[in-house]
Design a protein around this motif. Sequence first.
Motif, PDB file in Angstrom:
ATOM      1  N   MET A 219       0.709  -1.198  -0.047  1.00 34.90           N
ATOM      2  CA  MET A 219      -0.031   0.031   0.081  1.00 34.90           C
ATOM      3  C   MET A 219       0.805   1.364   0.031  1.00 34.90           C
ATOM      4  O   MET A 219       0.521   2.237  -0.537  1.00 34.90           O
ATOM      5  CB  MET A 219      -0.936  -0.128   1.192  1.00 34.90           C
ATOM      6  N   GLY A 220       2.192   1.240   0.872  1.00 31.02           N
ATOM      7  CA  GLY A 220       2.977   2.366   0.663  1.00 31.02           C
ATOM      8  C   GLY A 220       3.426   2.769  -0.562  1.00 31.02           C
ATOM      9  O   GLY A 220       4.145   4.058  -0.461  1.00 31.02           O
ATOM     10  N   THR A 221       3.487   1.835  -1.469  1.00 28.36           N
ATOM     11  CA  THR A 221       3.942   2.512  -2.806  1.00 28.36           C
ATOM     12  C   THR A 221       2.927   2.816  -3.813  1.00 28.36           C
ATOM     13  O   THR A 221       3.270   3.369  -4.869  1.00 28.36           O
ATOM     14  CB  THR A 221       5.052   1.418  -3.326  1.00 28.36           C
ATOM     15  N   GLN A 222       1.708   2.785  -3.542  1.00 19.86           N
ATOM     16  CA  GLN A 222       0.596   3.011  -4.283  1.00 19.86           C
ATOM     17  C   GLN A 222       0.371   4.456  -4.479  1.00 19.86           C
ATOM     18  O   GLN A 222       0.585   5.383  -3.461  1.00 19.86           O
ATOM     19  CB  GLN A 222      -0.620   2.628  -3.673  1.00 19.86           C
ATOM     20  N   ASP A 223       0.092   4.887  -5.802  1.00 19.70           N
ATOM     21  CA  ASP A 223      -0.049   6.378  -5.976  1.00 19.70           C
ATOM     22  C   ASP A 223      -1.350   6.477  -6.822  1.00 19.70           C
ATOM     23  O   ASP A 223      -1.623   5.858  -7.714  1.00 19.70           O
ATOM     24  CB  ASP A 223       1.017   6.850  -6.597  1.00 19.70           C
ATOM     25  N   LYS A 224      -1.928   7.853  -6.506  1.00 17.45           N
ATOM     26  CA  LYS A 224      -3.067   8.237  -7.395  1.00 17.45           C
ATOM     27  C   LYS A 224      -2.814   9.883  -7.983  1.00 17.45           C
ATOM     28  O   LYS A 224      -3.815  10.270  -8.664  1.00 17.45           O
ATOM     29  CB  LYS A 224      -4.326   7.931  -6.847  1.00 17.45           C
ATOM     30  N   VAL A 225      -1.378   9.994  -7.749  1.00 19.28           N
ATOM     31  CA  VAL A 225      -1.482  11.567  -7.920  1.00 19.28           C
ATOM     32  C   VAL A 225      -0.854  11.839  -9.487  1.00 19.28           C
ATOM     33  O   VAL A 225      -0.955  12.754 -10.106  1.00 19.28           O
ATOM     34  CB  VAL A 225      -0.808  12.274  -6.903  1.00 19.28           C
ATOM     35  N   HIS A 226       0.311  11.019  -9.860  1.00 16.38           N
ATOM     36  CA  HIS A 226       0.886  10.898 -10.824  1.00 16.38           C
ATOM     37  C   HIS A 226       1.149   9.657 -11.769  1.00 16.38           C
ATOM     38  O   HIS A 226       1.038  10.029 -13.067  1.00 16.38           O
ATOM     39  CB  HIS A 226       2.419  11.584 -10.657  1.00 16.38           C
ATOM     40  N   GLN A 227       0.956   8.770 -11.076  1.00 18.50           N
ATOM     41  CA  GLN A 227       1.133   7.441 -12.019  1.00 18.50           C
ATOM     42  C   GLN A 227       0.172   7.130 -12.767  1.00 18.50           C
ATOM     43  O   GLN A 227       0.306   6.614 -13.935  1.00 18.50           O
ATOM     44  CB  GLN A 227       1.493   6.336 -10.939  1.00 18.50           C
ATOM     45  N   PRO A 228      -1.086   7.306 -12.514  1.00 22.77           N
ATOM     46  CA  PRO A 228      -2.274   6.844 -13.355  1.00 22.77           C
ATOM     47  C   PRO A 228      -2.047   7.684 -14.936  1.00 22.77           C
ATOM     48  O   PRO A 228      -2.619   7.313 -15.693  1.00 22.77           O
ATOM     49  CB  PRO A 228      -3.448   7.568 -12.668  1.00 22.77           C
ATOM     50  N   TYR A 229      -1.538   8.946 -14.660  1.00 21.25           N
ATOM     51  CA  TYR A 229      -1.431   9.921 -15.822  1.00 21.25           C
ATOM     52  C   TYR A 229      -0.250   9.143 -16.714  1.00 21.25           C
ATOM     53  O   TYR A 229      -0.077   9.198 -17.939  1.00 21.25           O
ATOM     54  CB  TYR A 229      -1.219  11.318 -15.585  1.00 21.25           C
ATOM     55  N   ARG A 230       0.944   9.043 -16.007  1.00 23.63           N
ATOM     56  CA  ARG A 230       2.217   8.630 -16.749  1.00 23.63           C
ATOM     57  C   ARG A 230       1.969   7.272 -17.271  1.00 23.63           C
ATOM     58  O   ARG A 230       2.530   7.010 -18.127  1.00 23.63           O
ATOM     59  CB  ARG A 230       3.186   8.443 -15.785  1.00 23.63           C
ATOM     60  N   ALA A 247       5.567 -11.846  -8.155  1.00 25.96           N
ATOM     61  CA  ALA A 247       7.010 -12.439  -7.942  1.00 25.96           C
ATOM     62  C   ALA A 247       7.618 -12.339  -6.492  1.00 25.96           C
ATOM     63  O   ALA A 247       8.592 -13.021  -6.319  1.00 25.96           O
ATOM     64  CB  ALA A 247       8.010 -12.271  -8.999  1.00 25.96           C
ATOM     65  N   GLY A 248       6.804 -11.672  -5.708  1.00 22.78           N
ATOM     66  CA  GLY A 248       7.218 -11.679  -4.429  1.00 22.78           C
ATOM     67  C   GLY A 248       7.852 -10.236  -3.788  1.00 22.78           C
ATOM     68  O   GLY A 248       8.164 -10.173  -2.682  1.00 22.78           O
ATOM     69  N   ALA A 249       7.686  -9.263  -4.772  1.00 26.32           N
ATOM     70  CA  ALA A 249       7.973  -7.973  -4.161  1.00 26.32           C
ATOM     71  C   ALA A 249       7.199  -7.447  -3.191  1.00 26.32           C
ATOM     72  O   ALA A 249       6.082  -7.603  -3.267  1.00 26.32           O
ATOM     73  CB  ALA A 249       8.208  -7.008  -5.356  1.00 26.32           C
ATOM     74  N   TYR A 250       7.607  -6.515  -2.323  1.00 27.55           N
ATOM     75  CA  TYR A 250       6.721  -6.205  -1.071  1.00 27.55           C
ATOM     76  C   TYR A 250       5.951  -5.006  -1.873  1.00 27.55           C
ATOM     77  O   TYR A 250       4.664  -4.689  -1.574  1.00 27.55           O
ATOM     78  CB  TYR A 250       7.754  -5.588  -0.110  1.00 27.55           C
ATOM     79  N   GLY A 251       6.688  -4.102  -2.580  1.00 33.27           N
ATOM     80  CA  GLY A 251       6.094  -2.877  -3.120  1.00 33.27           C
ATOM     81  C   GLY A 251       6.475  -2.577  -4.623  1.00 33.27           C
ATOM     82  O   GLY A 251       7.648  -2.877  -4.790  1.00 33.27           O
ATOM     83  N   ALA A 252       5.740  -1.885  -5.449  1.00 30.33           N
ATOM     84  CA  ALA A 252       6.559  -1.570  -6.707  1.00 30.33           C
ATOM     85  C   ALA A 252       5.979  -0.373  -7.200  1.00 30.33           C
ATOM     86  O   ALA A 252       4.624  -0.037  -6.990  1.00 30.33           O
ATOM     87  CB  ALA A 252       6.072  -2.709  -7.599  1.00 30.33           C
ATOM     88  N   CYS A 253       6.551   0.427  -7.906  1.00 29.09           N
ATOM     89  CA  CYS A 253       6.412   1.912  -8.359  1.00 29.09           C
ATOM     90  C   CYS A 253       6.990   2.377  -9.570  1.00 29.09           C
ATOM     91  O   CYS A 253       7.994   1.957  -9.787  1.00 29.09           O
ATOM     92  CB  CYS A 253       6.297   2.836  -7.119  1.00 29.09           C
ATOM     93  N   LEU A 254       6.533   3.377 -10.073  1.00 31.34           N
ATOM     94  CA  LEU A 254       7.374   4.159 -11.134  1.00 31.34           C
ATOM     95  C   LEU A 254       8.418   4.727 -10.256  1.00 31.34           C
ATOM     96  O   LEU A 254       8.466   5.307  -9.130  1.00 31.34           O
ATOM     97  CB  LEU A 254       6.280   5.219 -11.699  1.00 31.34           C
ATOM     98  N   SER A 255       9.665   4.708 -11.264  1.00 31.12           N
ATOM     99  CA  SER A 255      10.998   5.398 -10.555  1.00 31.12           C
ATOM    100  C   SER A 255      11.023   6.675 -11.068  1.00 31.12           C
ATOM    101  O   SER A 255      11.031   6.967 -12.252  1.00 31.12           O
ATOM    102  CB  SER A 255      12.208   4.538 -10.914  1.00 31.12           C
ATOM    103  N   GLY A 256      10.816   7.694 -10.192  1.00 28.28           N
ATOM    104  CA  GLY A 256      10.742   9.183 -10.547  1.00 28.28           C
ATOM    105  C   GLY A 256       9.964   9.365 -11.606  1.00 28.28           C
ATOM    106  O   GLY A 256       8.667   8.832 -11.603  1.00 28.28           O
TER     107      GLY A 256
END
Length: 303
Positions: A219-230, A247-256
Motif C-alpha cells: 500500500m505504501g508504494t501506491q499512488d493516485k497523483v502522478h502514476q495514473p497519468y504517466r 513474483a514476491g516484491a513487497y511494493g512496486a512503483c514508477l521510478s521518478g
Amino acid sequence: MKIKVIVPATTANLGPGFNVFGAALSLYNEFEVEYVPDVKKTHFTLNGFGKKSLPKGDKNLFWQSMQKIFKVLGEDKYNLKNLNIIINAGIPLSGGLGSSASAIVGGIFLANALCGNKLNKTQVVDLAVKIEGHPDNVIPAIYGGICIYSKDGNSGTVVQLPVPKLKIVLCVPAFELRTKQSRRILPKCVDFQNLIFNMSRVAFLTASFCCSDFSLLKMGTQDKVHQPYRCKMIPAMDEVLEAALYAGAYGACLSGSGPTLAAFCNAKDAVNVQKSMIKRWKKDNIYADAYVLNFDAKGTVII
Ligand code: HSE
C-alpha cells in the motif's frame, strides 16, 4: 590538483511521495577533474552511458553546474582549457534513475572542492535543488539512504529514514521518456479523494521503513497523483508492477518520472522479481534491462 567525486543513482517519489521522497541506489557516476594551469587544450572524456550522445563542453550538464558554482563563488580562473574532465557514467540516461541530478550534484561538489570548499552543506543543497528544480533526486544523491525533503520558507529540512536491507529491482525499458514530457501530462489540480489516498500511502511508506514492516510497502508504494497519468505513456506499466508483486516484491512503483519501474524485495526474491518484470514487458515487445541494487547509504563521496 586532481579531485574525484562519486555520486549515486536515485529513485524519486517512491510511489506516493511526489517531489518529497527519494532514495540513493548502489549504481554510480564518477566525475574526475584535474586542474592543469599551463595546458591550452580542452580535455573532456566521457565513458559509459552517454559516451557517444552526451555533449562535451558548454552544453554538458555537469560542466554547466560547475560553471554556476564558479559564478556564485566569483572564481573565474577555472575554464575548460585548464581542466581535464573525465566522466565515467554507470547510471542509464533519461530513465528515472537520477542521471541529471548526479551530473548537477557532481558539478557542484567538484567546483566547490576546487574553490576550497567555501560552500557549506546547506548552501550546496540549496543550489542543487535550485539548479535541478525539484529536490527528490538531488537530496538522496547528496545524503544517501532514503530521504524526505521539504522547504519551509527559504530553508529546507532533510529527514533520513532507516535504510532497510532490502533489494531494489530497477527495470529500465528500452525507450526514452523525458522528465519534461512526463511532467507535462500531469494535471494542474489534484482531486480531494486522491489527495487523501496519497496521504495515507505516504504514512504507510514512512511507517514501513521506520518500523521495518515491509508488508506495508504494497500500500505504501501506491499512488493516485502522478502514476495514473504517466502510465498512459508507459505501455504495460501496471502489468509490470503487478508482475513484480506476484513474483514476491513487497511494493512496486514508477521510478521518478519513469519509464524505469522499481520494486522492493528480499534478496531471495530479487532474481525472480527481475525476470518477471522483464518477461512481462517482453510480452508487449518491449526490451528491458534490470538491475538488482542495494540502497546506497553514503551519498556523494569526494576522493
Ligand atoms: N518528482 C519528479 C517527478 C522528478 O516525478 O516528475 C522525478 O525525477
